[in-house]
Design an enzyme around this catalytic site. Structure first.
Site, short mmCIF file in Angstrom:
data_model
loop_
_atom_site.label_atom_id
_atom_site.label_comp_id
_atom_site.label_asym_id
_atom_site.label_seq_id
_atom_site.Cartn_x
_atom_site.Cartn_y
_atom_site.Cartn_z
N GLU A 236 24.13 -18.20 30.43
CA GLU A 236 25.36 -18.75 29.82
C GLU A 236 25.91 -17.88 28.69
OE1 GLU A 236 24.80 -22.69 28.19
OE2 GLU A 236 26.94 -22.94 27.77
N ASP A 306 32.48 -28.95 21.14
CA ASP A 306 31.77 -29.87 22.03
C ASP A 306 32.25 -31.31 21.91
OD1 ASP A 306 29.69 -28.16 23.47
OD2 ASP A 306 29.38 -27.57 21.39
N ASP A 336 28.53 -30.70 28.86
CA ASP A 336 27.89 -30.20 27.64
C ASP A 336 28.76 -30.49 26.43
OD1 ASP A 336 26.34 -29.00 25.79
OD2 ASP A 336 26.74 -26.94 26.40
#
Ligand code: RNT
Ligand code: ZN
Length: 428
Positions: A236, A306, A336
């Site tokens: 990632e 987020d 996420d």
């Protein structure tokens, strides 16, 4: 009695509006029943860490680090594995279809013992595997390369110190073994995703050496071949994190090259790019060169903040690109985000339902839009795209929820509120 009549009326209304919607879509050449069958084949991996603010169960008192942050202090966060499972069960009961669960290494069951990250084994996760079996869930996994004394200076797999690199290599190796054990036990491959926070706050003198070290460490992590039926590796990238603003070692270019040359899945997190960059637009390019990708569906607000996934244009664009690219075989879907300012179970439910709803809208896209483009009629393409926004997908979504046995519309909220009053309140 009054409540029963009301429910019956509601159920009739859902059925009737669905039938109108189904006919409207049929006129556009869309088979709604087929669409719903397809939607059922697309599980979303719920991120366990929304339930306790990325805390985990190591009991080592490590506070969150790595440039990610949870804000808010809404009451009732899960304090142990039983509470987290109970909260997840509540969330899953409000989401239509079959989903997966995404675990982080720090969520093992360590029986009150100090088990360091380079000592974790599949045994620490047998409880989760058993639980997943009972609930018919696939599991995904992540090494936890943050919130630990060995990552305090912001570096892990790319650290200058060989000993520290080896510590994290061992942690990631073990994480893959755990992933493989999960995949094997559950009969569905576990996606083990490596994200490391490594980066420089200030301008480095050398950007190359740490990137070379990261590549070498990753090669060591992935050296052992694991059956693809049990475990699939993902990596990632990120533009920057808090405290790693000047140079993030695992950048997009770094991992794009790494994933293509090593045949790994690339994980695209919607919050990991410049705010004007669209993850939706990246999917088609990546899938030209990579067999599979992983998505961390999130919502950055100004930075990788987020936020809970909402029904934005960006989410809808992402969903349409997902649907256009054989998602059942090539795109793994995960969430996420971490929000501690609202009920954490509601946060899971809102985000997951939104992603599913966006996928449904994408599945219901009229083929006339593509046909207009093919004949070069861009006027019709734009007109039809805008008209499609008003199609009655809400009626199809409600019907889907009803037939999957989960609450329709905001009715799920009542259940979350009642769970809050019954269960979460006791955690104060
Ligand atoms: C961080 C990455 C990573 C984490 C989780 C907790 O920016 O997005 O995926 O959020 O591993
Ligand atoms: Zn992510």
């Amino acid at each position: 009695m009054a409540r029963k009549t009301m429910l019956l009326k509601k159920s009739r209304r859902i059925q009737t509006t669905f039938e109108f919607a189904r006919d409207a879509y049929a006129e556009l050449g869309i088979d709604v029943a087929q669409t719903l069958t397809r939607l059922r084949t697309l599980p979303i991996s719920l991120h366990c860490w929304q339930g306790d603010d990325v805390g985990g169960f190591e009991g080592a008192g490590n506070s969150l680090s790595g440039g990610i942050a949870v804000t808010g202090n809404y009451f009732g966060k899960a304090r142990n594995v039983e509470e987290l499972r109970s909260d997840l069960e509540q969330a899953l009961a409000l989401i239509p279809g079959k989903q997966r669960l995404n675990l982080h290494a720090c969520y093992g069951e360590f029986g009150g013992k100090k088990v360091d990250r380079n000592e974790i084994t599949p045994e620490h996760f047998t409880g989760w595997i058993e639980w997943a079996k009972v609930h018919n869930l696939g599991l995904d996994f992540n090494p936890t390369c943050f919130a630990h004394p060995n990552s305090n200076d912001g570096f892990t797999l790319s650290h200058q110190d060989k000993g520290i690199r080896e510590f994290w290599i061992e942690h990631c190796r073990r994480s893959r073994e755990i992933g493989a054990a999960m995949g094997k036990a559950l009969g569905t491959p576990c996606i083990t995703n490596v994200w490391v926070p490594d980066g420089f706050k200030e301008t480095p003198a050398d950007r190359l050496a740490p990137r070379q070290r990261l590549a070498e460490s990753l090669d060591a992590v992935f050296k052992k071949k694991l059956p693809a039926t049990d475990n699939l590796d993902a990596v990632e990238p990120k533009l920057f994190g808090i405290g790693a603003e000047s140079c993030t070692i695992g950048s997009h270019e770094f991992y794009l090259g790494y994933a293509i040359t090593r045949r790994k899945l690339l994980c695209l997190d919607a919050g990991h790019f410049h705010p004007t960059e669209s993850v939706a637009d990246k999917i088609s390019s990546l899938l030209l060169y990579l067999p599979k990708i992983l998505l961390h569906v999130s919502r950055g607000v100004r930075w990788d903040s987020d936020h809970v996934v909402t029904f934005t244009d960006e989410l809808q664009s992402m969903a349409r690109e997902i649907i256009a690219h054989d998602p059942a075989n090539r795109i793994h879907l995960g969430l996420d985000y971490f929000d501690a300012s609202i009920n954490r179970i509601a946060a899971w439910v809102i985000g997951t339902r939104n992603l599913l709803r966006a996928l449904l809208v994408a599945l219901l896209e009229p083929s006339a839009i593509r046909a207009a483009e093919l004949r070069g009629d861009n006027t019709s393409r734009l007109a039809l795209q805008e008209e499609a926004r008003a199609l009655p997908f809400g009626a199809v979504w409600d019907y889907y929820c009803e037939t999957q046995g989960v609450p329709v519309g905001p009715a799920w909220l009542e259940e979350v509120k009642s769970y809050e009053k019954r269960v979460l309140i006791q955690r104060i």
